[in-house]
Design an enzyme around this catalytic site. Sequence first.
Site, PDB file in Angstrom:
ATOM      1  CG  ASN A   1     -50.510-107.363 -82.997  1.00 52.39           C
ATOM      2  OD1 ASN A   1     -51.327-106.442 -83.131  1.00 52.39           O
ATOM      3  ND2 ASN A   1     -50.625-108.302 -82.060  1.00 52.39           N
ATOM      4  CD1 TRP A   2     -47.564-101.853 -85.489  1.00 47.54           C
ATOM      5  CD2 TRP A   2     -48.729-100.163 -86.410  1.00 47.54           C
ATOM      6  NE1 TRP A   2     -46.786-101.311 -86.489  1.00 47.54           N
ATOM      7  CE2 TRP A   2     -47.484-100.266 -87.073  1.00 47.54           C
ATOM      8  CE3 TRP A   2     -49.617 -99.175 -86.827  1.00 47.54           C
ATOM      9  CZ2 TRP A   2     -47.114 -99.418 -88.111  1.00 47.54           C
ATOM     10  CZ3 TRP A   2     -49.259 -98.322 -87.868  1.00 47.54           C
ATOM     11  CH2 TRP A   2     -48.019 -98.445 -88.499  1.00 47.54           C
ATOM     12  CE  LYS A   3     -48.722-107.040 -79.064  1.00 47.59           C
ATOM     13  NZ  LYS A   3     -48.237-107.806 -77.924  1.00 47.59           N
TER      14      LYS A   3
ATOM     15  N   GLY B   1     -44.533-107.587 -82.391  1.00 48.42           N
ATOM     16  CA  GLY B   1     -45.315-106.598 -81.657  1.00 48.42           C
ATOM     17  C   GLY B   1     -44.505-105.320 -81.461  1.00 48.42           C
ATOM     18  N   GLY B   2     -43.899-105.196 -80.282  1.00 50.94           N
ATOM     19  CA  GLY B   2     -43.191-103.982 -79.883  1.00 50.94           C
ATOM     20  C   GLY B   2     -42.239-103.418 -80.938  1.00 50.94           C
TER      21      GLY B   2
ATOM     22  CD  GLU C   1     -51.216-109.031 -76.376  1.00 50.35           C
ATOM     23  OE1 GLU C   1     -51.736-108.241 -77.189  1.00 50.35           O
ATOM     24  OE2 GLU C   1     -49.975-109.123 -76.223  1.00 50.35           O
TER      25      GLU C   1
ATOM     26  CG  HIS D   1     -52.426-111.783 -80.312  1.00 50.76           C
ATOM     27  ND1 HIS D   1     -52.173-111.530 -78.988  1.00 50.76           N
ATOM     28  CD2 HIS D   1     -51.270-111.519 -80.975  1.00 50.76           C
ATOM     29  CE1 HIS D   1     -50.923-111.120 -78.853  1.00 50.76           C
ATOM     30  NE2 HIS D   1     -50.352-111.103 -80.046  1.00 50.76           N
TER      31      HIS D   1
ATOM     32  CD  GLU E   1     -47.633-114.075 -81.814  1.00 50.15           C
ATOM     33  OE1 GLU E   1     -46.794-113.237 -82.146  1.00 50.15           O
ATOM     34  OE2 GLU E   1     -48.769-113.770 -81.389  1.00 50.15           O
TER      35      GLU E   1
ATOM     36  CB  SER F   1     -39.223-111.115 -77.425  1.00 53.36           C
ATOM     37  OG  SER F   1     -40.078-110.819 -76.340  1.00 53.36           O
TER      38      SER F   1
ATOM     39  N   GLY G   1     -43.887-109.870 -75.640  1.00 55.97           N
ATOM     40  CA  GLY G   1     -43.724-108.616 -74.900  1.00 55.97           C
ATOM     41  C   GLY G   1     -42.809-108.713 -73.691  1.00 55.97           C
TER      42      GLY G   1
HETATM   43  C1  PEP Z   1     -47.242-110.140 -80.566  1.00 51.73           C
HETATM   44  O1  PEP Z   1     -47.976-109.385 -79.951  1.00 51.73           O
HETATM   45  O2  PEP Z   1     -47.741-110.881 -81.412  1.00 51.73           O
HETATM   46  C2  PEP Z   1     -45.825-110.148 -80.244  1.00 51.73           C
HETATM   47  C3  PEP Z   1     -45.104-111.101 -80.731  1.00 51.73           C
HETATM   48  O3  PEP Z   1     -45.336-109.135 -79.439  1.00 51.73           O
HETATM   49  P1  PEP Z   1     -43.786-108.815 -79.132  1.00 51.73           P
HETATM   50  O4  PEP Z   1     -43.042-108.870 -80.433  1.00 51.73           O
HETATM   51  O5  PEP Z   1     -43.798-107.474 -78.527  1.00 51.73           O
HETATM   52  O6  PEP Z   1     -43.299-109.894 -78.207  1.00 51.73           O
END
Ligand code: PEP
Length: 252
Positions: free
Chosen positions: A10-12, A235-236, A98, A96, A168, A214, A174
Amino acid sequence: MTRIPLIAGNWKMHKTGPQAVETARQLAKLCSDVKNVDVMIAPTYLSLPLVAASVAGTNVKIGAQNLYFEKEGAFTGEVSADMIKAAGASYVIIGHSERRQYFGETDSSVGKKINSAIQSGLKPVLCIGETEKQRDEEKTFLILDKQVSDGLKGFVREELKDLVLAYEPVWAIGTGKSASVQQVRQVHEYLRSLLEKLFAKPFANQTRILYGGSVKPENVVELMDIEDVDGALVGGASLDADKFIKIIKYNI
Ligand code: PEP
């Protein structure tokens, strides 16, 4: 029943079009020998058609990070499932945390979005997860039960054959602090049995349940070793192709 793992990035709200295309191309190259793992990246709406064109025919599939459930009309700033599909996506992330946290996403809008995704032939990735406060108050299972039951209310199992569930925990997204193996095992087992209760055993056995929060090269192996974990939503660590490929190739 063997479930093919899905590793999704997920590149957000990261990367301009050219930056997204460059990373996607690098990733597609690194993924050329990947077998038995599905790979998906979800760039921004703006980058999506460019990225989709740049990795067409490779192992890298494309997802959107959201959609709007109406087909078309006076909905300024929104994008429909058909538009996403036509731009080259095969998946869409829905609900999601967010979006729930900052953009008023509810279980009811999530349900409508899943319906719209299915009608357009997109595979919905339904995100669920508890906040830290909810976990501390021992409400984790209550929250997850509600998010799944309400989000999937009114569907019959045939409609949900391409559904992917992503657990999640909000406190792990994050933050660099992943849920423990024990916490993930417990929740994924619970979710598998919840799917069985709602849609019967064959459906529960075929549905992929991802973990997200994470995930990085250092912890992916122990997470993927958990029986009911069928992949990761990242994500990251998905923003850099060299890093993300280490997660995708967790079993090599
Ligand atoms: C996400 O945004 O779905 C996520 C899991 O982010 P991260 O891996 O950065 O925690």
